[in-house]
Design a protein around this motif. Structure first.
Motif, PDB file in Angstrom:
ATOM      1  N   LYS A   1       0.842  -1.189   0.000  1.00 12.47           N
ATOM      2  CA  LYS A   1       0.000   0.000   0.000  1.00 12.47           C
ATOM      3  C   LYS A   1       0.882   1.246   0.000  1.00 12.47           C
ATOM      4  CE  LYS A   1      -4.053   1.732   2.436  1.00 12.47           C
ATOM      5  NZ  LYS A   1      -4.959   1.485   3.547  1.00 12.47           N
ATOM      6  N   LEU A   2       0.555   2.196  -0.867  1.00 13.53           N
ATOM      7  CA  LEU A   2       1.308   3.445  -0.907  1.00 13.53           C
ATOM      8  C   LEU A   2       0.951   4.299   0.302  1.00 13.53           C
ATOM      9  CD1 LEU A   2       1.115   4.307  -4.693  1.00 13.53           C
ATOM     10  CD2 LEU A   2       3.105   3.500  -3.408  1.00 13.53           C
TER      11      LEU A   2
ATOM     12  N   LYS B   1       1.387  10.868  -4.757  1.00 13.99           N
ATOM     13  CA  LYS B   1       0.149  11.207  -5.445  1.00 13.99           C
ATOM     14  C   LYS B   1      -0.975  10.186  -5.211  1.00 13.99           C
ATOM     15  CE  LYS B   1      -1.472  12.277 -10.100  1.00 13.99           C
ATOM     16  NZ  LYS B   1      -1.086  12.381 -11.503  1.00 13.99           N
ATOM     17  N   HIS B   2      -0.606   8.926  -5.027  1.00 14.66           N
ATOM     18  CA  HIS B   2      -1.598   7.858  -4.873  1.00 14.66           C
ATOM     19  C   HIS B   2      -1.606   7.267  -3.454  1.00 14.66           C
ATOM     20  CE1 HIS B   2      -2.210   8.018  -9.186  1.00 14.66           C
ATOM     21  NE2 HIS B   2      -0.893   8.006  -9.323  1.00 14.66           N
TER      22      HIS B   2
ATOM     23  N   LYS C   1      -3.520   3.986  -1.581  1.00 16.69           N
ATOM     24  CA  LYS C   1      -3.954   3.000  -2.576  1.00 16.69           C
ATOM     25  C   LYS C   1      -3.150   1.692  -2.430  1.00 16.69           C
ATOM     26  CE  LYS C   1      -5.278   2.946  -7.310  1.00 16.69           C
ATOM     27  NZ  LYS C   1      -5.436   3.748  -8.499  1.00 16.69           N
TER      28      LYS C   1
ATOM     29  N   ILE D   1      -1.459  -1.321  -4.007  1.00 10.49           N
ATOM     30  CA  ILE D   1      -0.924  -1.520  -5.350  1.00 10.49           C
ATOM     31  C   ILE D   1      -0.392  -2.929  -5.590  1.00 10.49           C
ATOM     32  CG2 ILE D   1      -0.396   0.913  -5.706  1.00 10.49           C
ATOM     33  CD1 ILE D   1       2.611   0.055  -5.174  1.00 10.49           C
TER      34      ILE D   1
ATOM     35  N   THR E   1      -0.131  -3.469  -9.238  1.00  8.17           N
ATOM     36  CA  THR E   1      -0.966  -2.521  -9.975  1.00  8.17           C
ATOM     37  C   THR E   1      -0.212  -1.215 -10.183  1.00  8.17           C
ATOM     38  OG1 THR E   1      -2.973  -3.469  -9.031  1.00  8.17           O
ATOM     39  CG2 THR E   1      -3.156  -1.264  -9.939  1.00  8.17           C
ATOM     40  N   ASP E   2      -0.244  -0.717 -11.397  1.00  6.70           N
ATOM     41  CA  ASP E   2       0.309   0.601 -11.692  1.00  6.70           C
ATOM     42  C   ASP E   2      -0.738   1.610 -11.218  1.00  6.70           C
ATOM     43  OD1 ASP E   2       1.127   3.030 -12.742  1.00  6.70           O
ATOM     44  OD2 ASP E   2       1.703   2.185 -14.679  1.00  6.70           O
ATOM     45  N   PRO E   3      -0.429   2.404 -10.193  1.00  7.70           N
ATOM     46  CA  PRO E   3      -1.450   3.298  -9.647  1.00  7.70           C
ATOM     47  C   PRO E   3      -1.862   4.419 -10.610  1.00  7.70           C
ATOM     48  CG  PRO E   3       0.671   3.747  -8.638  1.00  7.70           C
ATOM     49  CD  PRO E   3       0.840   2.516  -9.478  1.00  7.70           C
ATOM     50  N   ALA E   4      -1.024   4.729 -11.563  1.00  3.01           N
ATOM     51  CA  ALA E   4      -1.345   5.815 -12.502  1.00  3.01           C
ATOM     52  C   ALA E   4      -2.486   5.445 -13.445  1.00  3.01           C
ATOM     53  CB  ALA E   4      -0.100   6.200 -13.295  1.00  3.01           C
ATOM     54  N   ASP E   5      -2.531   4.175 -13.882  1.00  8.82           N
ATOM     55  CA  ASP E   5      -3.579   3.781 -14.837  1.00  8.82           C
ATOM     56  C   ASP E   5      -4.488   2.666 -14.325  1.00  8.82           C
ATOM     57  OD1 ASP E   5      -2.011   1.496 -15.061  1.00  8.82           O
ATOM     58  OD2 ASP E   5      -1.288   1.974 -17.067  1.00  8.82           O
ATOM     59  N   ASP E   6      -4.274   2.231 -13.092  1.00  9.98           N
ATOM     60  CA  ASP E   6      -5.084   1.182 -12.458  1.00  9.98           C
ATOM     61  C   ASP E   6      -5.029  -0.157 -13.194  1.00  9.98           C
ATOM     62  OD1 ASP E   6      -5.998   1.840 -10.000  1.00  9.98           O
ATOM     63  OD2 ASP E   6      -7.956   2.539 -10.644  1.00  9.98           O
TER      64      ASP E   6
END
Length: 113
Positions: free
Chosen positions: A48-49, A53-54, A57, A59, A75-80
């Motif tokens: 978990k971040l 920015k995320h 979340k 990940i 998971t890439d948090p930028a594009d889910d």
């Protein structure tokens, strides 16, 4: 005497929990500079971040494979988008890898905080 014994037992119990922690558990500085926390969740380890920015979340989720190796999803948090993931631990360095069809892979190096 009873206080000393009780204090000693309490100290042993607190350190025993840390002794049984898996080496991957803890806080890690990601390649982007954010902090990720890895902790047990059920029979796996959730990633978990904590900052960036995320922040907040989740990940990834990994299971121990033995010998400092882990496998699961990331998971890439930028594009889910979620990818097949793996991790390998060597001292205070964690190599995180995400792959599409086991051919197209991207690896990041994280450092223990």
């Amino acid at each position: 005497m009873k206080r000393i014994l009780a204090g000693t037992v309490a100290a042993l119990l607190m350190t025993a929990g840390a002794a049984f922690a898996d080496p991957i558990e803890g806080n890690w500085k990601t390649q982007s500079g954010a902090t990720a926390g890895i902790a047990k969740c059920g029979g796996s380890f959730c990633i978990k971040l904590k900052t960036g920015k995320h922040a907040g979340k989740q990940i990834g989720k990994m299971q121990a494979s033995g010998g400092g190796k882990y496998s699961g999803s990331i998971t890439d948090p930028a594009d889910d988008k979620t990818y097949s993931g793996s991790a390998s631990l060597a001292g205070s360095i964690l190599k995180m890898k995400g792959c599409v069809a086991a051919i197209f892979c991207k690896t990041q190096t994280w450092n223990r905080l």
